[in-house]
Scaffold this motif. Structure first.
Motif, PDB file in Angstrom:
ATOM      1  N   GLY A 265      -2.312  10.806  19.064  1.00  0.00           N
ATOM      2  CA  GLY A 265      -2.594   9.486  18.521  1.00  0.00           C
ATOM      3  C   GLY A 265      -2.421   9.432  17.016  1.00  0.00           C
ATOM      4  N   LEU A 266      -2.898  10.450  16.317  1.00  0.00           N
ATOM      5  CA  LEU A 266      -2.767  10.481  14.857  1.00  0.00           C
ATOM      6  C   LEU A 266      -1.312  10.666  14.433  1.00  0.00           C
ATOM      7  CD1 LEU A 266      -5.923  12.603  13.975  1.00  0.00           C
ATOM      8  CD2 LEU A 266      -5.604  10.133  13.682  1.00  0.00           C
ATOM      9  N   LEU A 267      -0.559  11.440  15.213  1.00  0.00           N
ATOM     10  CA  LEU A 267       0.865  11.610  14.904  1.00  0.00           C
ATOM     11  C   LEU A 267       1.643  10.315  15.104  1.00  0.00           C
ATOM     12  CD1 LEU A 267       1.511  15.157  16.420  1.00  0.00           C
ATOM     13  CD2 LEU A 267       1.594  14.522  13.994  1.00  0.00           C
ATOM     14  N   VAL A 268       1.251   9.528  16.089  1.00  0.00           N
ATOM     15  CA  VAL A 268       1.893   8.224  16.282  1.00  0.00           C
ATOM     16  C   VAL A 268       1.625   7.325  15.081  1.00  0.00           C
ATOM     17  CG1 VAL A 268       1.805   6.091  17.656  1.00  0.00           C
ATOM     18  CG2 VAL A 268       1.980   8.301  18.795  1.00  0.00           C
ATOM     19  N   LEU A 269       0.409   7.370  14.561  1.00  0.00           N
ATOM     20  CA  LEU A 269       0.080   6.593  13.367  1.00  0.00           C
ATOM     21  C   LEU A 269       0.949   7.036  12.190  1.00  0.00           C
ATOM     22  CD1 LEU A 269      -1.840   4.408  12.281  1.00  0.00           C
ATOM     23  CD2 LEU A 269      -3.386   6.262  11.598  1.00  0.00           C
ATOM     24  N   LEU A 270       1.151   8.354  12.063  1.00  0.00           N
ATOM     25  CA  LEU A 270       2.005   8.867  10.995  1.00  0.00           C
ATOM     26  C   LEU A 270       3.451   8.429  11.189  1.00  0.00           C
ATOM     27  CD1 LEU A 270       2.489  10.625   8.499  1.00  0.00           C
ATOM     28  CD2 LEU A 270       2.641  12.621  10.031  1.00  0.00           C
ATOM     29  N   ASN A 271       3.910   8.409  12.431  1.00  0.00           N
ATOM     30  CA  ASN A 271       5.263   7.938  12.722  1.00  0.00           C
ATOM     31  C   ASN A 271       5.453   6.507  12.236  1.00  0.00           C
ATOM     32  OD1 ASN A 271       6.702   6.123  15.084  1.00  0.00           O
ATOM     33  ND2 ASN A 271       7.935   7.880  14.482  1.00  0.00           N
ATOM     34  N   GLY A 272       4.481   5.655  12.521  1.00  0.00           N
ATOM     35  CA  GLY A 272       4.565   4.263  12.080  1.00  0.00           C
ATOM     36  C   GLY A 272       4.552   4.134  10.569  1.00  0.00           C
ATOM     37  N   TRP A 273       3.757   4.969   9.902  1.00  0.00           N
ATOM     38  CA  TRP A 273       3.686   4.916   8.449  1.00  0.00           C
ATOM     39  C   TRP A 273       5.016   5.342   7.828  1.00  0.00           C
ATOM     40  CZ3 TRP A 273       0.563   2.200   5.739  1.00  0.00           C
ATOM     41  CH2 TRP A 273       0.434   2.425   4.372  1.00  0.00           C
ATOM     42  N   LEU A 274       5.608   6.415   8.361  1.00  0.00           N
ATOM     43  CA  LEU A 274       6.904   6.867   7.848  1.00  0.00           C
ATOM     44  C   LEU A 274       7.983   5.819   8.084  1.00  0.00           C
ATOM     45  CD1 LEU A 274       6.824  10.614   8.974  1.00  0.00           C
ATOM     46  CD2 LEU A 274       6.646   9.729   6.631  1.00  0.00           C
TER      47      LEU A 274
ATOM     48  N   MET B 213       0.819  -1.214   0.000  1.00  0.00           N
ATOM     49  CA  MET B 213       0.000   0.000   0.000  1.00  0.00           C
ATOM     50  C   MET B 213       0.853   1.265   0.000  1.00  0.00           C
ATOM     51  SD  MET B 213      -2.675  -1.316   2.925  1.00  0.00           S
ATOM     52  CE  MET B 213      -3.456   0.288   3.085  1.00  0.00           C
ATOM     53  N   LEU B 214       2.163   1.103   0.141  1.00  0.00           N
ATOM     54  CA  LEU B 214       3.053   2.256   0.269  1.00  0.00           C
ATOM     55  C   LEU B 214       3.407   2.919  -1.057  1.00  0.00           C
ATOM     56  CD1 LEU B 214       5.637   0.882   2.855  1.00  0.00           C
ATOM     57  CD2 LEU B 214       3.926   2.637   3.259  1.00  0.00           C
ATOM     58  N   THR B 215       3.136   2.252  -2.167  1.00  0.00           N
ATOM     59  CA  THR B 215       3.646   2.703  -3.464  1.00  0.00           C
ATOM     60  C   THR B 215       3.432   4.188  -3.737  1.00  0.00           C
ATOM     61  OG1 THR B 215       3.382   0.484  -4.369  1.00  0.00           O
ATOM     62  CG2 THR B 215       3.585   2.296  -5.945  1.00  0.00           C
ATOM     63  N   PRO B 216       2.204   4.732  -3.576  1.00  0.00           N
ATOM     64  CA  PRO B 216       2.046   6.162  -3.879  1.00  0.00           C
ATOM     65  C   PRO B 216       2.851   7.067  -2.951  1.00  0.00           C
ATOM     66  CG  PRO B 216       0.029   5.253  -2.942  1.00  0.00           C
ATOM     67  CD  PRO B 216       0.917   4.094  -3.245  1.00  0.00           C
ATOM     68  N   PHE B 217       3.005   6.655  -1.707  1.00  0.00           N
ATOM     69  CA  PHE B 217       3.756   7.468  -0.748  1.00  0.00           C
ATOM     70  C   PHE B 217       5.251   7.412  -1.052  1.00  0.00           C
ATOM     71  CE2 PHE B 217      -0.147   6.074   1.231  1.00  0.00           C
ATOM     72  CZ  PHE B 217      -0.649   7.243   1.763  1.00  0.00           C
ATOM     73  N   VAL B 218       5.716   6.237  -1.417  1.00  0.00           N
ATOM     74  CA  VAL B 218       7.122   6.083  -1.768  1.00  0.00           C
ATOM     75  C   VAL B 218       7.426   6.861  -3.046  1.00  0.00           C
ATOM     76  CG1 VAL B 218       8.879   4.428  -2.501  1.00  0.00           C
ATOM     77  CG2 VAL B 218       7.349   3.873  -0.602  1.00  0.00           C
ATOM     78  N   THR B 219       6.536   6.784  -4.000  1.00  0.00           N
ATOM     79  CA  THR B 219       6.715   7.525  -5.253  1.00  0.00           C
ATOM     80  C   THR B 219       6.756   9.027  -4.990  1.00  0.00           C
ATOM     81  OG1 THR B 219       5.582   5.784  -6.497  1.00  0.00           O
ATOM     82  CG2 THR B 219       5.745   7.959  -7.540  1.00  0.00           C
TER      83      THR B 219
ATOM     84  N   VAL C  91      13.686  10.561   5.601  1.00  0.00           N
ATOM     85  CA  VAL C  91      12.354  10.127   6.033  1.00  0.00           C
ATOM     86  C   VAL C  91      12.430   9.566   7.451  1.00  0.00           C
ATOM     87  CG1 VAL C  91      10.447   8.523   5.594  1.00  0.00           C
ATOM     88  CG2 VAL C  91      11.548   9.702   3.680  1.00  0.00           C
ATOM     89  N   SER C  92      13.497   8.822   7.758  1.00  0.00           N
ATOM     90  CA  SER C  92      13.681   8.291   9.112  1.00  0.00           C
ATOM     91  C   SER C  92      13.779   9.420  10.131  1.00  0.00           C
ATOM     92  CB  SER C  92      14.946   7.429   9.182  1.00  0.00           C
ATOM     93  OG  SER C  92      14.832   6.289   8.372  1.00  0.00           O
ATOM     94  N   VAL C  93      14.563  10.444   9.801  1.00  0.00           N
ATOM     95  CA  VAL C  93      14.716  11.583  10.700  1.00  0.00           C
ATOM     96  C   VAL C  93      13.385  12.316  10.855  1.00  0.00           C
ATOM     97  CG1 VAL C  93      15.851  13.811  11.015  1.00  0.00           C
ATOM     98  CG2 VAL C  93      17.182  11.823  10.262  1.00  0.00           C
ATOM     99  N   LEU C  94      12.648  12.442   9.751  1.00  0.00           N
ATOM    100  CA  LEU C  94      11.330  13.077   9.802  1.00  0.00           C
ATOM    101  C   LEU C  94      10.398  12.305  10.733  1.00  0.00           C
ATOM    102  CD1 LEU C  94       9.265  15.165   8.785  1.00  0.00           C
ATOM    103  CD2 LEU C  94       8.826  13.649   6.835  1.00  0.00           C
ATOM    104  N   SER C  95      10.484  10.980  10.698  1.00  0.00           N
ATOM    105  CA  SER C  95       9.626  10.170  11.579  1.00  0.00           C
ATOM    106  C   SER C  95       9.941  10.437  13.046  1.00  0.00           C
ATOM    107  CB  SER C  95       9.777   8.675  11.253  1.00  0.00           C
ATOM    108  OG  SER C  95      10.995   8.151  11.758  1.00  0.00           O
ATOM    109  N   LEU C  96      11.213  10.694  13.347  1.00  0.00           N
ATOM    110  CA  LEU C  96      11.587  11.018  14.728  1.00  0.00           C
ATOM    111  C   LEU C  96      10.994  12.364  15.141  1.00  0.00           C
ATOM    112  CD1 LEU C  96      13.182  10.212  17.251  1.00  0.00           C
ATOM    113  CD2 LEU C  96      15.164  11.383  16.267  1.00  0.00           C
ATOM    114  N   GLY C  97      11.003  13.326  14.231  1.00  0.00           N
ATOM    115  CA  GLY C  97      10.382  14.618  14.515  1.00  0.00           C
ATOM    116  C   GLY C  97       8.892  14.478  14.779  1.00  0.00           C
ATOM    117  N   VAL C  98       8.237  13.606  14.014  1.00  0.00           N
ATOM    118  CA  VAL C  98       6.807  13.354  14.219  1.00  0.00           C
ATOM    119  C   VAL C  98       6.580  12.714  15.593  1.00  0.00           C
ATOM    120  CG1 VAL C  98       4.827  12.014  13.395  1.00  0.00           C
ATOM    121  CG2 VAL C  98       6.288  13.225  11.763  1.00  0.00           C
ATOM    122  N   ALA C  99       7.466  11.795  15.983  1.00  0.00           N
ATOM    123  CA  ALA C  99       7.356  11.179  17.306  1.00  0.00           C
ATOM    124  C   ALA C  99       7.481  12.234  18.405  1.00  0.00           C
ATOM    125  CB  ALA C  99       8.421  10.098  17.478  1.00  0.00           C
TER     126      ALA C  99
END
Length: 200
Positions: free
Chosen positions: A58-67, A13-19, A31-39
């Motif tokens: 809660g929604l930011l945690v979900l975004l962290n997991g997606w990133l 399901m990641l294809t559009p996000f990766v693209t 992207v990894s560093v960005l995920s830490l900022g979201v955390a």
């Protein structure tokens, strides 16, 4: 029970996000560093400890997991997957776990419970990588993996936004989540240990 076994489905399901990340010129490490900022932003929301901020956290945690899924998929797309990137990803994941659970504990002013929860989480993750280090492959099994934790934190944040009264022994949704992580985290770590011990 762990959601990590559905990782291949999520990656499809990641294809559009990766693209999109690739077209923006982002690297997997960025992207990894960005995920830490979201955390960090999620933790700050939890520290605020109000219903509205619990939902945001809660929604930011979900975004962290997606990133956290996007960075690895992006590395594979760009053909630059490496041990260094994998190391960075694991380090950032552990700091994200610490930050998020610390934020939850601070928001309910219960650092002792937060300590028990975060040690359970860290031992679960440590056993996963240590099992890999002894040549048995990366362990994602057990009662609760990282994907499970992130989903549970997301759900708890959304529930805490609408249900603010204590549930059991004066503990509300967030405190009960920390109790769950404290107990089940250590049980998961032990489950992984005994499973690997039997395979050695």
């Amino acid at each position: 029970m762990t959601l990590d076994k559905f990782r291949p489905v999520a990656e499809r399901m990641l294809t559009p996000f990766v693209t999109a990340a690739d077209s923006l010129g982002l690297s997997p490490n960025s992207v990894s560093v960005l995920s830490l900022g979201v955390a960090g932003a999620a933790a700050a929301a939890f520290v605020a400890g109000t219903p509205q901020w619990y939902a945001v956290g809660g929604l930011l945690v979900l975004l962290n997991g997606w990133l956290d899924l996007v960075d690895g998929a992006l590395a594979r797309k760009q053909g630059i997957a490496s041990d260094g990137g994998d190391l960075l990803d694991h380090v950032i994941d552990r700091y994200a776990d610490l930050i998020i659970i610390g934020g939850l504990a601070a928001g309910v002013d219960n650092f002792a419970l937060g300590f028990l929860a975060v040690t359970g989480v860290l031992m679960t993750s440590y056993l996963g990588t240590q099992i890999q280090a002894v040549g048995l492959g990366r362990a994602y099994g057990g009662l609760v993996g990282r994907a499970d934790r992130l989903v549970l934190i997301t759900v708890a944040g959304l529930v805490a936004a609408v249900y603010t009264v204590p549930i059991v022994a004066g503990y509300g949704v967030i405190e009960l989540l920390l109790v769950f992580f404290a107990v089940v985290g250590h049980l998961t770590a032990l489950q992984r240990f005994w499973g690997a011990w039997g395979d050695l």
